[in-house]
Design an enzyme around this catalytic site. Structure first.
Site, PDB file in Angstrom:
ATOM      1  N   ASP A 181      15.672 -32.744  21.930  1.00 42.92           N
ATOM      2  CA  ASP A 181      16.953 -31.701  22.374  1.00 42.92           C
ATOM      3  C   ASP A 181      16.781 -30.555  22.974  1.00 42.92           C
ATOM      4  O   ASP A 181      17.513 -30.032  23.871  1.00 42.92           O
ATOM      5  CB  ASP A 181      17.941 -31.317  20.852  1.00 42.92           C
ATOM      6  CG  ASP A 181      18.516 -32.556  20.164  1.00 42.92           C
ATOM      7  OD1 ASP A 181      18.641 -33.703  21.014  1.00 42.92           O
ATOM      8  OD2 ASP A 181      19.129 -32.448  19.232  1.00 42.92           O
ATOM      9  N   TYR A 210      20.797 -23.808  15.055  1.00 45.53           N
ATOM     10  CA  TYR A 210      20.552 -22.731  14.128  1.00 45.53           C
ATOM     11  C   TYR A 210      21.831 -21.982  13.263  1.00 45.53           C
ATOM     12  O   TYR A 210      21.819 -21.794  12.146  1.00 45.53           O
ATOM     13  CB  TYR A 210      20.036 -21.347  14.971  1.00 45.53           C
ATOM     14  CG  TYR A 210      19.492 -20.130  14.069  1.00 45.53           C
ATOM     15  CD1 TYR A 210      19.296 -20.093  12.944  1.00 45.53           C
ATOM     16  CD2 TYR A 210      19.628 -18.882  15.210  1.00 45.53           C
ATOM     17  CE1 TYR A 210      18.906 -18.849  12.376  1.00 45.53           C
ATOM     18  CE2 TYR A 210      19.070 -17.730  14.339  1.00 45.53           C
ATOM     19  CZ  TYR A 210      18.592 -17.821  13.064  1.00 45.53           C
ATOM     20  OH  TYR A 210      18.356 -16.559  12.475  1.00 45.53           O
ATOM     21  N   ASN A 211      22.828 -22.264  13.944  1.00 38.37           N
ATOM     22  CA  ASN A 211      24.068 -21.956  13.250  1.00 38.37           C
ATOM     23  C   ASN A 211      24.352 -22.732  12.139  1.00 38.37           C
ATOM     24  O   ASN A 211      25.056 -21.987  10.919  1.00 38.37           O
ATOM     25  CB  ASN A 211      25.293 -22.349  14.281  1.00 38.37           C
ATOM     26  CG  ASN A 211      26.717 -22.320  13.536  1.00 38.37           C
ATOM     27  OD1 ASN A 211      27.314 -21.475  13.278  1.00 38.37           O
ATOM     28  ND2 ASN A 211      27.223 -23.517  13.236  1.00 38.37           N
TER      29      ASN A 211
END
Length: 286
Positions: free
Chosen positions: A74, A191-192
């Site tokens: 990704d 990360y969220n």
């Protein structure tokens, strides 16, 4: 941004691989598949030192390619998506390793994909990016794009970040903690998600503010609509775009972030199931 791809007139496809990893075997397999359809495969100059294939710098690669393949994870695809916006080109993600949220299949499955692709059996999704406007102390504005997220964190990890967020010059919120994530829907599973932020469907026209280890139990993530621009102020903090570009916030007098009008065309297999990917990656259900 492209609404469709003329699959009947594809002549040249660019390819960029994950850095510092030899994927020559996979590249040759893709070249062999594409040669069946009389399509030339050209490489980013840092993708292979050995293979005798045409190689270009990244800008030239985008200029001459009908679309570009990201071969890696990704992270490789994310960096390409920002460049793809500059040249109005689509990106196809093929993963070399573990299944990602954005890369759909392995090289071993490429033959079936391209057989369907050249018959028009594919789909295009166009997730929106974040626009980041950094105005320095001389009034010069630097505009950047973020595919996944913008993260504000303390320069000195031993101390607490104090981050103020404004909308139309009125204070919108104030955060004390380790930092703040501004995430796109596509970045909501990055990360969220680790910071207990919500998963938002990739094509939603919205963005997310998620505090990182807030010192207040009442601070929670919030989803904001397209057209809602925020200004972020924080001393002695670092602003990081997609985990790849860092800026010292002290160098700027104004930093504004919002969902961009720009999106990137991602090529997917026709049968791609976003929710099946979530189920597999997050181990939902049986």
């Amino acid at each position: 941004m492209q609404n469709k791809i003329d699959h009947k007139n594809i002549k040249t496809i660019g390819l960029v691989t994950r850095p510092n990893v030899s994927l020559d075997k996979e590249i040759l397999k893709l070249q062999s598949i594409l040669s069946i359809y009389k399509v030339e495969l050209v490489l980013f100059k840092e993708s292979s030192e050995i293979l005798d294939l045409p190689k270009y710098g990244l800008d030239d690669l985008f200029k001459i390619s009908d679309f570009v393949i990201s071969l890696g994870g990704d992270g490789t695809l994310i960096s390409l998506c920002r460049k793809a916006c500059e040249y109005d080109k689509a990106v196809l993600g093929i993963h070399a390793g573990h299944l990602g949220f954005l890369t759909d299949f392995k090289v071993d499955e490429a033959e079936n994909f391209f057989q369907a692709f050249f018959q028009g059996e594919f789909r295009i999704e166009k997730p929106y990016l974040l626009s980041v406007f950094l105005e320095d102390k001389q009034g010069k504005i630097l505009e950047k794009l973020a595919f996944n997220d913008v993260v504000i964190s303390k320069n000195n990890q031993a101390s607490m970040a104090h981050i103020e967020v404004f909308r139309k010059e009125k204070k919108f919120n104030e955060y004390f903690g380790d930092g703040l994530i501004v995430a796109t829907p596509a970045g909501s599973t990055a990360y969220n998600l680790s910071a207990n932020g919500p998963i938002v469907y990739t094509l939603a026209q919205a963005f997310i503010l998620t505090p990182v280890c807030s010192h207040s139990l009442t601070q929670r993530p919030i989803v904001l609509p397209k057209g809602f621009e925020i200004e972020i102020m924080a001393k002695d903090c670092i602003l990081c775009i997609d985990g790849q570009e860092n800026y010292k916030m002290n160098d700027f007098k104004s930093i504004k972030v919002g969902l961009s009008d720009k999106n990137v065309a991602l090529i997917h297999p026709k049968n791609r199931d976003y929710f099946q990917i979530l189920k597999e990656k997050l181990h939902w259900g049986n």
